[in-house]
Design a protein around this motif. Structure first.
Motif, PDB file in Angstrom:
ATOM      1  N   TRP A 113       4.930 -55.318  38.148  1.00  0.00           N
ATOM      2  CA  TRP A 113       4.884 -56.243  39.283  1.00  0.00           C
ATOM      3  C   TRP A 113       5.730 -57.451  38.931  1.00  0.00           C
ATOM      4  CZ3 TRP A 113      -0.035 -56.131  42.610  1.00  0.00           C
ATOM      5  CH2 TRP A 113       0.176 -56.788  43.826  1.00  0.00           C
ATOM      6  N   ASP A 114       6.883 -57.543  39.558  1.00  0.00           N
ATOM      7  CA  ASP A 114       7.862 -58.563  39.193  1.00  0.00           C
ATOM      8  C   ASP A 114       7.716 -59.782  40.093  1.00  0.00           C
ATOM      9  OD1 ASP A 114      10.014 -59.969  38.242  1.00  0.00           O
ATOM     10  OD2 ASP A 114      11.364 -58.235  38.195  1.00  0.00           O
ATOM     11  N   VAL A 115       7.231 -60.881  39.512  1.00  0.00           N
ATOM     12  CA  VAL A 115       7.059 -62.105  40.292  1.00  0.00           C
ATOM     13  C   VAL A 115       8.290 -63.006  40.220  1.00  0.00           C
ATOM     14  CG1 VAL A 115       4.552 -62.063  40.088  1.00  0.00           C
ATOM     15  CG2 VAL A 115       5.891 -63.302  38.378  1.00  0.00           C
ATOM     16  N   ASP A 116       9.352 -62.519  39.605  1.00  0.00           N
ATOM     17  CA  ASP A 116      10.622 -63.246  39.561  1.00  0.00           C
ATOM     18  C   ASP A 116      11.758 -62.234  39.535  1.00  0.00           C
ATOM     19  OD1 ASP A 116      12.481 -65.238  39.460  1.00  0.00           O
ATOM     20  OD2 ASP A 116      11.939 -65.978  37.474  1.00  0.00           O
ATOM     21  N   ALA A 190       8.239 -85.043  50.552  1.00  0.00           N
ATOM     22  CA  ALA A 190       7.646 -84.720  49.255  1.00  0.00           C
ATOM     23  C   ALA A 190       8.151 -83.377  48.762  1.00  0.00           C
ATOM     24  CB  ALA A 190       6.118 -84.689  49.365  1.00  0.00           C
ATOM     25  N   PHE A 191       8.291 -83.267  47.458  1.00  0.00           N
ATOM     26  CA  PHE A 191       8.673 -81.988  46.840  1.00  0.00           C
ATOM     27  C   PHE A 191       7.750 -81.732  45.656  1.00  0.00           C
ATOM     28  CE2 PHE A 191      11.011 -79.877  43.340  1.00  0.00           C
ATOM     29  CZ  PHE A 191      11.047 -78.601  43.878  1.00  0.00           C
ATOM     30  N   LEU A 192       7.270 -80.482  45.554  1.00  0.00           N
ATOM     31  CA  LEU A 192       6.396 -80.076  44.455  1.00  0.00           C
ATOM     32  C   LEU A 192       7.018 -78.874  43.756  1.00  0.00           C
ATOM     33  CD1 LEU A 192       3.692 -80.203  42.896  1.00  0.00           C
ATOM     34  CD2 LEU A 192       2.697 -78.767  44.689  1.00  0.00           C
ATOM     35  N   GLY A 193       7.343 -79.028  42.476  1.00  0.00           N
ATOM     36  CA  GLY A 193       7.911 -77.918  41.709  1.00  0.00           C
ATOM     37  C   GLY A 193       8.175 -78.342  40.282  1.00  0.00           C
ATOM     38  N   ASN A 194       7.895 -77.453  39.342  1.00  0.00           N
ATOM     39  CA  ASN A 194       8.156 -77.770  37.944  1.00  0.00           C
ATOM     40  C   ASN A 194       9.656 -77.843  37.671  1.00  0.00           C
ATOM     41  OD1 ASN A 194       5.398 -77.785  37.315  1.00  0.00           O
ATOM     42  ND2 ASN A 194       5.392 -75.585  36.916  1.00  0.00           N
ATOM     43  N   ARG A 195      10.022 -78.574  36.649  1.00  0.00           N
ATOM     44  CA  ARG A 195      11.430 -78.710  36.264  1.00  0.00           C
ATOM     45  C   ARG A 195      11.865 -77.476  35.491  1.00  0.00           C
ATOM     46  NH1 ARG A 195      13.847 -83.858  32.830  1.00  0.00           N
ATOM     47  NH2 ARG A 195      16.087 -83.398  33.085  1.00  0.00           N
ATOM     48  N   LEU A 196      12.744 -76.693  36.080  1.00  0.00           N
ATOM     49  CA  LEU A 196      13.220 -75.461  35.473  1.00  0.00           C
ATOM     50  C   LEU A 196      14.748 -75.471  35.483  1.00  0.00           C
ATOM     51  CD1 LEU A 196      10.782 -72.996  37.269  1.00  0.00           C
ATOM     52  CD2 LEU A 196      10.657 -73.731  34.877  1.00  0.00           C
ATOM     53  N   PRO A 197      15.381 -74.903  34.436  1.00  0.00           N
ATOM     54  CA  PRO A 197      16.848 -74.960  34.349  1.00  0.00           C
ATOM     55  C   PRO A 197      17.564 -74.357  35.552  1.00  0.00           C
ATOM     56  CG  PRO A 197      15.905 -74.252  32.259  1.00  0.00           C
ATOM     57  CD  PRO A 197      14.778 -74.283  33.243  1.00  0.00           C
ATOM     58  N   ARG A 202      19.695 -77.701  42.086  1.00  0.00           N
ATOM     59  CA  ARG A 202      19.354 -77.671  43.508  1.00  0.00           C
ATOM     60  C   ARG A 202      18.376 -78.794  43.866  1.00  0.00           C
ATOM     61  NH1 ARG A 202      20.915 -73.159  46.200  1.00  0.00           N
ATOM     62  NH2 ARG A 202      19.178 -73.208  47.672  1.00  0.00           N
ATOM     63  N   VAL A 203      17.509 -79.187  42.944  1.00  0.00           N
ATOM     64  CA  VAL A 203      16.629 -80.333  43.175  1.00  0.00           C
ATOM     65  C   VAL A 203      17.461 -81.606  43.280  1.00  0.00           C
ATOM     66  CG1 VAL A 203      14.772 -81.734  42.199  1.00  0.00           C
ATOM     67  CG2 VAL A 203      14.622 -79.246  42.120  1.00  0.00           C
ATOM     68  N   GLU A 204      18.473 -81.716  42.447  1.00  0.00           N
ATOM     69  CA  GLU A 204      19.374 -82.874  42.538  1.00  0.00           C
ATOM     70  C   GLU A 204      20.034 -82.936  43.912  1.00  0.00           C
ATOM     71  OE1 GLU A 204      22.065 -82.370  39.320  1.00  0.00           O
ATOM     72  OE2 GLU A 204      20.598 -82.885  37.773  1.00  0.00           O
ATOM     73  N   GLU A 205      20.531 -81.779  44.374  1.00  0.00           N
ATOM     74  CA  GLU A 205      21.248 -81.732  45.648  1.00  0.00           C
ATOM     75  C   GLU A 205      20.328 -81.952  46.847  1.00  0.00           C
ATOM     76  OE1 GLU A 205      23.932 -81.161  48.776  1.00  0.00           O
ATOM     77  OE2 GLU A 205      24.294 -81.635  46.671  1.00  0.00           O
ATOM     78  N   PHE A 206      19.181 -81.286  46.864  1.00  0.00           N
ATOM     79  CA  PHE A 206      18.347 -81.275  48.063  1.00  0.00           C
ATOM     80  C   PHE A 206      17.270 -82.366  48.076  1.00  0.00           C
ATOM     81  CE2 PHE A 206      20.177 -77.069  48.203  1.00  0.00           C
ATOM     82  CZ  PHE A 206      20.358 -76.821  49.553  1.00  0.00           C
ATOM     83  N   ASN A 258      10.891 -77.399  50.413  1.00  0.00           N
ATOM     84  CA  ASN A 258      10.925 -76.228  49.521  1.00  0.00           C
ATOM     85  C   ASN A 258      12.338 -76.083  48.980  1.00  0.00           C
ATOM     86  OD1 ASN A 258      10.084 -73.530  48.418  1.00  0.00           O
ATOM     87  ND2 ASN A 258      11.692 -72.869  49.820  1.00  0.00           N
ATOM     88  N   ILE A 259      12.451 -75.899  47.659  1.00  0.00           N
ATOM     89  CA  ILE A 259      13.749 -75.715  47.015  1.00  0.00           C
ATOM     90  C   ILE A 259      13.671 -74.455  46.170  1.00  0.00           C
ATOM     91  CG2 ILE A 259      15.512 -76.694  45.503  1.00  0.00           C
ATOM     92  CD1 ILE A 259      14.356 -79.468  46.143  1.00  0.00           C
ATOM     93  N   SER A 260      14.488 -73.470  46.492  1.00  0.00           N
ATOM     94  CA  SER A 260      14.465 -72.194  45.777  1.00  0.00           C
ATOM     95  C   SER A 260      15.142 -72.320  44.423  1.00  0.00           C
ATOM     96  CB  SER A 260      15.195 -71.124  46.596  1.00  0.00           C
ATOM     97  OG  SER A 260      14.651 -71.002  47.886  1.00  0.00           O
ATOM     98  N   ARG A 261      14.768 -71.438  43.522  1.00  0.00           N
ATOM     99  CA  ARG A 261      15.495 -71.316  42.280  1.00  0.00           C
ATOM    100  C   ARG A 261      16.830 -70.619  42.568  1.00  0.00           C
ATOM    101  NH1 ARG A 261      11.115 -68.745  38.348  1.00  0.00           N
ATOM    102  NH2 ARG A 261      12.857 -68.791  36.888  1.00  0.00           N
ATOM    103  N   ASP A 262      17.799 -70.790  41.669  1.00  0.00           N
ATOM    104  CA  ASP A 262      19.153 -70.294  41.907  1.00  0.00           C
ATOM    105  C   ASP A 262      19.178 -68.816  42.271  1.00  0.00           C
ATOM    106  OD1 ASP A 262      20.219 -72.787  41.350  1.00  0.00           O
ATOM    107  OD2 ASP A 262      20.644 -72.326  39.253  1.00  0.00           O
ATOM    108  N   SER A 263      18.536 -67.986  41.453  1.00  0.00           N
ATOM    109  CA  SER A 263      18.614 -66.541  41.664  1.00  0.00           C
ATOM    110  C   SER A 263      17.909 -66.130  42.947  1.00  0.00           C
ATOM    111  CB  SER A 263      18.015 -65.799  40.466  1.00  0.00           C
ATOM    112  OG  SER A 263      16.678 -66.203  40.226  1.00  0.00           O
TER     113      SER A 263
END
Length: 363
Positions: A113-116, A190-197, A202-206, A258-263
């Motif tokens: 079960w792939d959650v990413d 407001a934005f909620l999300g952990n800092r991930l590489p 995208r957090v910077e941009e959005f 909501n800000i998606s991760r790159d992939s």
């Protein structure tokens, strides 16, 4: 069905965004008659930052982050009818992916079960020697957190017997409208999300750049790891936000982002859990663009969509309180009618009913 899940954590969302997904899926499966055991390692201080006690709908087995303890958990899971290895357990993932397959019997199902999925596939497809690649075809099925046709096609190219997306959803028992908490969570955005590489740019941009461009507006940032990130004075930083505060965090600001991760943005069809959590609280959601969003929320009526930081600025500048409320209510009605974990659990049962039990025990 007796089900054994190997996951990062069910009881802690600390550096573990999939926790609410596991909780929603698990509770809904239990309500359909399944018996669940979640195996999770004692790692990354998650047990010290629990959001919930062990739920009454599942048994939770927390094992030490040692090889000996992992093998003990594997043995304990051996009698289950369905054995699930989730991606990103965080401790001994390669060992679990290989050794759980050794529990294969003609009478059980073993599922990855792939959650990413986008990140997993980019890793595997770029490295022919990745140890997970030859294992894919041995699982009875691959379920994914999302990804749509691009993810399905990629997993099939690796030899997956079945690949079925089980999308994020809403658990109305835990995420629902509440009274706003203006003292802690008042903000224009407001934005909620952990800092991930793979999300930071995208957090910077959005988020960070729009806040800098709108100094007269207030912004709220939640999530672990942003302590030393440069940000404008109009951003209030909360650090980790526990699950029991998510409803107030979502419903209080004029809008949430909501800000998606790159992939996930590249693959599309991968709505984050917070999309449904925000909608379930009746929040007005602004999301970055990704293919497939209209499968879940109607752009312009049930959510606002931004392709750049400039479009985030335009959205929040033109967003009245009345318009935000109407968008939030429309999103709330949509997810309740089509996107709850009860809907997803019914889909899972249909998948399990039609997935043939492989007679192949080993290669």
């Amino acid at each position: 069905m007796n089900v054994a899940f190997f996951v990062s954590s069910l009881v802690s969302a600390y550096w573990n965004g999939a926790a609410t997904y596991y909780r929603g899926i698990g509770r809904a499966m239990y309500e359909r008659g399944h018996r669940l055991t979640f195996f999770e390692p004692d790692a990354y201080q998650r047990q010290q930052h629990r959001d919930i006690e062990d739920p009454d709908w599942a048994k939770v087995v927390v094992y030490p982050a040692t090889e000996e303890a992992v093998y003990g958990a594997i043995r304990e899971a051996g009698s289950a009818d369905l054995i699930v290895k989730a991606s990103g357990v965080g401790v001994f993932d390669e060992l679990l992916e290989a050794e759980l397959l050794e529990l294969k019997k003609p009478s059980n199902l073993i599922v990855f079960w792939d959650v990413d999925a986008p990140a997993t596939l980019e890793r595997v497809l770029s490295n022919q020697l990745d140890p997970f690649a030859p294992l894919v075809r041995r699982y009875d099925a691959v379920l994914t957190y999302g990804g749509g046709c691009p993810v399905i096609d990629a997993y099939r190219s690796l030899g997956a017997r079945e690949c079925i997306p089980i999308y994020n959803a809403l658990d109305p028992a835990t995420h629902h409208p509440v009274k706003p908490d203006y003292y802690r969570f008042s903000a224009d955005l407001a934005f909620l999300g952990n800092r991930l590489p793979d999300r930071e740019a995208r957090v910077e941009e959005f988020f960070l750049k729009p806040a800098e461009r709108l100094p007269s507006m207030s912004f709220l940032l939640g999530g672990a790891g942003w302590d030393d990130k440069p940000r404008s004075a109009n951003i209030k930083y909360l650090n980790h936000v526990y699950t029991h505060d998510h409803n107030a965090f979502n419903v209080t600001p004029r809008a949430v982002l909501n800000i998606s991760r790159d992939s996930m943005a590249r693959y599309g069809f991968s709505p984050a859990t917070r999309v449904f959590e925000a909608a379930g609280a009746g929040a007005c959601l602004i999301t970055d663009f990704w293919e497939g969003i209209d499968m879940f929320l109607e752009p312009g009526r049930e959510a606002l969509v931004a392709r750049s930081g400039d479009e985030v600025v335009e959205s929040i500048e033109s967003l009245s309180i009345d318009k935000a409320r109407k968008i939030g209510q429309a999103a709330y009605k949509r997810v309740l009618s089509e996107h709850t974990y009860a809907h997803r659990a019914a889909q899972i049962d249909a998948v399990l009913d039609t997935t043939p039990v492989s007679m192949e025990v080993t290669l």
